[in-house]
Write an enzyme that holds these catalytic residues in place. Structure first.
Site, PDB file in Angstrom:
ATOM      1  N   GLY A  12       0.838  -1.205   0.000  1.00  0.00           N
ATOM      2  CA  GLY A  12       0.000   0.000   0.000  1.00  0.00           C
ATOM      3  C   GLY A  12       0.864   1.243   0.000  1.00  0.00           C
ATOM      4  O   GLY A  12       0.623   2.196   0.742  1.00  0.00           O
ATOM      5  N   TYR A 155     -14.380  -4.074   8.529  1.00  0.00           N
ATOM      6  CA  TYR A 155     -13.074  -3.410   8.740  1.00  0.00           C
ATOM      7  C   TYR A 155     -12.549  -3.685  10.156  1.00  0.00           C
ATOM      8  O   TYR A 155     -11.371  -4.031  10.340  1.00  0.00           O
ATOM      9  CB  TYR A 155     -13.263  -1.908   8.505  1.00  0.00           C
ATOM     10  CG  TYR A 155     -12.005  -1.078   8.602  1.00  0.00           C
ATOM     11  CD1 TYR A 155     -11.075  -1.045   7.562  1.00  0.00           C
ATOM     12  CD2 TYR A 155     -11.754  -0.299   9.726  1.00  0.00           C
ATOM     13  CE1 TYR A 155      -9.926  -0.262   7.651  1.00  0.00           C
ATOM     14  CE2 TYR A 155     -10.606   0.485   9.816  1.00  0.00           C
ATOM     15  CZ  TYR A 155      -9.702   0.501   8.781  1.00  0.00           C
ATOM     16  OH  TYR A 155      -8.564   1.280   8.871  1.00  0.00           O
TER      17      TYR A 155
HETATM   18  N1  LIG Z   1      -6.374   6.921   7.496  1.00  0.00           N
HETATM   19  C1  LIG Z   1      -6.737   6.531   8.715  1.00  0.00           C
HETATM   20  O1  LIG Z   1      -7.348   7.290   9.492  1.00  0.00           O
HETATM   21  C2  LIG Z   1      -6.379   5.145   9.194  1.00  0.00           C
HETATM   22  C3  LIG Z   1      -6.669   4.828  10.518  1.00  0.00           C
HETATM   23  C4  LIG Z   1      -6.351   3.559  10.986  1.00  0.00           C
HETATM   24  C5  LIG Z   1      -5.761   2.636  10.160  1.00  0.00           C
HETATM   25  N2  LIG Z   1      -5.494   2.959   8.871  1.00  0.00           N
HETATM   26  C6  LIG Z   1      -4.890   1.926   8.033  1.00  0.00           C
HETATM   27  O2  LIG Z   1      -3.683   2.388   7.470  1.00  0.00           O
HETATM   28  C7  LIG Z   1      -3.487   1.776   6.180  1.00  0.00           C
HETATM   29  C8  LIG Z   1      -3.283   2.868   5.147  1.00  0.00           C
HETATM   30  O3  LIG Z   1      -4.440   3.704   5.146  1.00  0.00           O
HETATM   31  P1  LIG Z   1      -4.533   5.042   4.301  1.00  0.00           P
HETATM   32  O4  LIG Z   1      -5.469   5.918   5.011  1.00  0.00           O
HETATM   33  O5  LIG Z   1      -3.177   5.504   3.948  1.00  0.00           O
HETATM   34  O6  LIG Z   1      -5.289   4.463   2.996  1.00  0.00           O
HETATM   35  P2  LIG Z   1      -5.279   4.959   1.475  1.00  0.00           P
HETATM   36  O7  LIG Z   1      -4.780   6.359   1.354  1.00  0.00           O
HETATM   37  O8  LIG Z   1      -6.640   4.635   0.963  1.00  0.00           O
HETATM   38  O9  LIG Z   1      -4.188   3.970   0.790  1.00  0.00           O
HETATM   39  C9  LIG Z   1      -4.444   2.601   0.725  1.00  0.00           C
HETATM   40  C10 LIG Z   1      -3.247   1.887   0.120  1.00  0.00           C
HETATM   41  O10 LIG Z   1      -3.571   0.478   0.047  1.00  0.00           O
HETATM   42  C11 LIG Z   1      -3.376   0.024  -1.301  1.00  0.00           C
HETATM   43  N3  LIG Z   1      -4.369  -0.975  -1.689  1.00  0.00           N
HETATM   44  C12 LIG Z   1      -5.707  -0.916  -1.494  1.00  0.00           C
HETATM   45  N4  LIG Z   1      -6.304  -1.975  -2.068  1.00  0.00           N
HETATM   46  C13 LIG Z   1      -5.312  -2.714  -2.654  1.00  0.00           C
HETATM   47  C14 LIG Z   1      -5.290  -3.914  -3.412  1.00  0.00           C
HETATM   48  N5  LIG Z   1      -6.411  -4.594  -3.702  1.00  0.00           N
HETATM   49  N6  LIG Z   1      -4.101  -4.373  -3.836  1.00  0.00           N
HETATM   50  C15 LIG Z   1      -2.946  -3.710  -3.575  1.00  0.00           C
HETATM   51  N7  LIG Z   1      -2.902  -2.559  -2.869  1.00  0.00           N
HETATM   52  C16 LIG Z   1      -4.075  -2.073  -2.413  1.00  0.00           C
HETATM   53  C17 LIG Z   1      -3.555   1.268  -2.163  1.00  0.00           C
HETATM   54  O11 LIG Z   1      -2.887   1.058  -3.399  1.00  0.00           O
HETATM   55  P3  LIG Z   1      -3.547   1.533  -4.812  1.00  0.00           P
HETATM   56  O12 LIG Z   1      -3.194   2.982  -4.920  1.00  0.00           O
HETATM   57  O13 LIG Z   1      -2.903   0.701  -5.831  1.00  0.00           O
HETATM   58  O14 LIG Z   1      -5.012   1.287  -4.696  1.00  0.00           O
HETATM   59  C18 LIG Z   1      -2.924   2.350  -1.299  1.00  0.00           C
HETATM   60  O15 LIG Z   1      -1.547   2.378  -1.503  1.00  0.00           O
HETATM   61  C19 LIG Z   1      -4.724   0.920   5.919  1.00  0.00           C
HETATM   62  O16 LIG Z   1      -4.465  -0.414   6.272  1.00  0.00           O
HETATM   63  C20 LIG Z   1      -5.756   1.526   6.847  1.00  0.00           C
HETATM   64  O17 LIG Z   1      -6.744   0.598   7.211  1.00  0.00           O
HETATM   65  C21 LIG Z   1      -5.795   4.196   8.367  1.00  0.00           C
END
Ligand SMILES: NC(=O)c1ccc[n+]([C@@H]2O[C@H](COP(=O)([O-])OP(=O)(O)OC[C@H]3O[C@@H](n4cnc5c(N)ncnc54)[C@H](OP(=O)(O)O)[C@@H]3O)[C@@H](O)[C@H]2O)c1
Length: 247
Positions: A12, A155
Site C-alpha cells: 500500500g 473493517y
Molecule cells: N487513514 C486513517 O485514518 C487510518 C486509521 C487507521 C488505520 N489505517 C490503516 O492504514 C493503512 C493505510 O491507510 P490510508 O489511510 O493511507 O489508505 P489509502 O490512502 O486509501 O491507501 C491505501 C493503500 O492500500 C493500497 N491498496 C488498497 N487496495 C489494494 C489492493 N487490492 N491491492 C494492492 N494494494 C491495495 C492502495 O494502493 P492503490 O493505490 O494501488 O489502490 C494504497 O496504496 C490501511 O491499512 C488503513 O486501514 C488508516
C-alpha cells in the site's frame, strides 16, 4: 540514519500512510520495495527522495484481492531484494455499511485485502527473516480493531484479526530474533478518511484528546521506531498513534 543498510517491503505504498512510511524509510537510508495495485502518481516523487538520500525505491504491482497475484508480487520482491529486514503490511480498504445491509462480498473483500494479504506476506517474508535470525514486521491495524465502530464490522474484524496475527506470530518467531508489532492509528488525514462527511470528521476530532486529526508522518515515525534498532526488545505490541483517542 536509523535504518542504514536495511531493506524494507511496504504494501500500500502509493498513497497516504504507506507512501509516507516509504518516504521516511528512504530518508533513514533504507532500500524500499513498495507494492500497490497499479502504477502510482507518487512513484517518481519517491524515486527522487531515494536519489536525494542515496537509498533506492522500486515500485511493484500486485492485487491484494487475488491470492495468486499477491503471492507472486511478494515473491518477486523477495527475489529482487534477496530478502527483507522489514515488512510493513499497510495495504487496506474500507467498505462501510451497517452489518444488516452488508453484502457478503464486501465482508470478504475487506478481510481479504486487510488481513489475508498481510498473512500471506508474513508467511513468505518471515521464513528468510527466521533463517537470518533478524527482522521486524509491522502490521497496520487501527483503533477500530480495538474498540469497534458502527458501520465497520468488516473493517473492525480485519483490524482485530491483524492484532491476533501480530501477537501469535510474535510468539512463534520471538526466539528466532524476529519482532512483530502492530500500529493502531486513530483518525489520520488520507484519501481513506477524506471521503467521510464533514460533520462526522468534526465530531471525531472532538473525541480526540489532542483535538486534532493525525497526519501521515505521525504514523510513519512510529513505523521507523518499530523498524529500527531503537525497539529491539519490543514485540507483540500494539502501538496506538491516535492523539489519545484510545486511552
Ligand atoms: N487513514 C486513517 O485514518 C487510518 C486509521 C487507521 C488505520 N489505517 C490503516 O492504514 C493503512 C493505510 O491507510 P490510508 O489511510 O493511507 O489508505 P489509502 O490512502 O486509501 O491507501 C491505501 C493503500 O492500500 C493500497 N491498496 C488498497 N487496495 C489494494 C489492493 N487490492 N491491492 C494492492 N494494494 C491495495 C492502495 O494502493 P492503490 O493505490 O494501488 O489502490 C494504497 O496504496 C490501511 O491499512 C488503513 O486501514 C488508516
Amino acid at each position: 540514519m536509523l535504518l542504514k543498510g536495511k531493506k524494507a517491503l511496504v504494501t500500500g505504498s502509493s498513497r497516504g500512510i504507506g507512501k509516507e512510511v516509504v518516504k521516511r524509510f528512504l530518508q533513514e537510508d533504507c532500500s524500499v520495495w513498495g507494492v500497490c495495485s497499479k502504477l502510482s502518481a507518487s512513484k517518481e516523487e519517491l524515486e527522487t527522495v531515494a536519489k536525494e538520500y542515496g537509498s533506492s525505491f522500486v515500485e511493484l504491482y500486485g492485487n491484494a484481492t487475488d491470492n495468486e497475484s499477491w503471492t507472486s508480487v511478494i515473491k518477486e520482491a523477495m527475489n529482487q531484494s534477496g530478502g527483507f529486514d522489514i515488512l510493513v503490511n499497510n495495504a487496506g480498504i474500507t467498505k462501510d455499511t451497517l452489518s444488516f445491509r452488508m453484502k457478503i462480498e464486501d465482508w470478504s473483500n475487506v478481510i481479504q485485502v486487510n488481513l489475508t494479504s498481510a498473512f500471506l506476506a508474513c508467511q513468505i517474508v518471515s521464513g528468510d527473516m527466521i533463517k537470518k535470525r533478524s527482522g521486524s514486521i509491522i502490521n497496520m491495524s487501527s483503533i477500530v480493531g480495538i474498540h469497534g465502530q458502527a458501520g465497520q464490522t468488516n473493517y473492525a474484524a480485519s483490524k482485530a484479526g491483524l492484532i491476533g496475527l501480530t501477537k501469535s506470530l510474535a510468539k512463534e518467531t520471538g526466539s528466532r530474533g524476529v519482532r512483530v508489532n502492530a500500529i493502531a492509528p486513530g483518525f489520520i488525514q488520507t484519501d481513506m478518511t477524506d471521503v467521510l462527511p464533514e460533520a462526522l470528521k468534526q465530531s471525531m476530532i472532538e473525541g480526540v484528546p489532542m483535538k486534532r486529526v493525525g497526519v501521515v508522518t505521525d504514523v510513519a515515525n512510529a513505523a521507523v521506531f518499530l523498524a529500527s534498532d531503537l525497539s529491539t526488545y519490543i514485540t507483540g505490541q500494539v502501538l496506538g498513534v491516535d492523539g489519545g483517542m484510545g486511552c
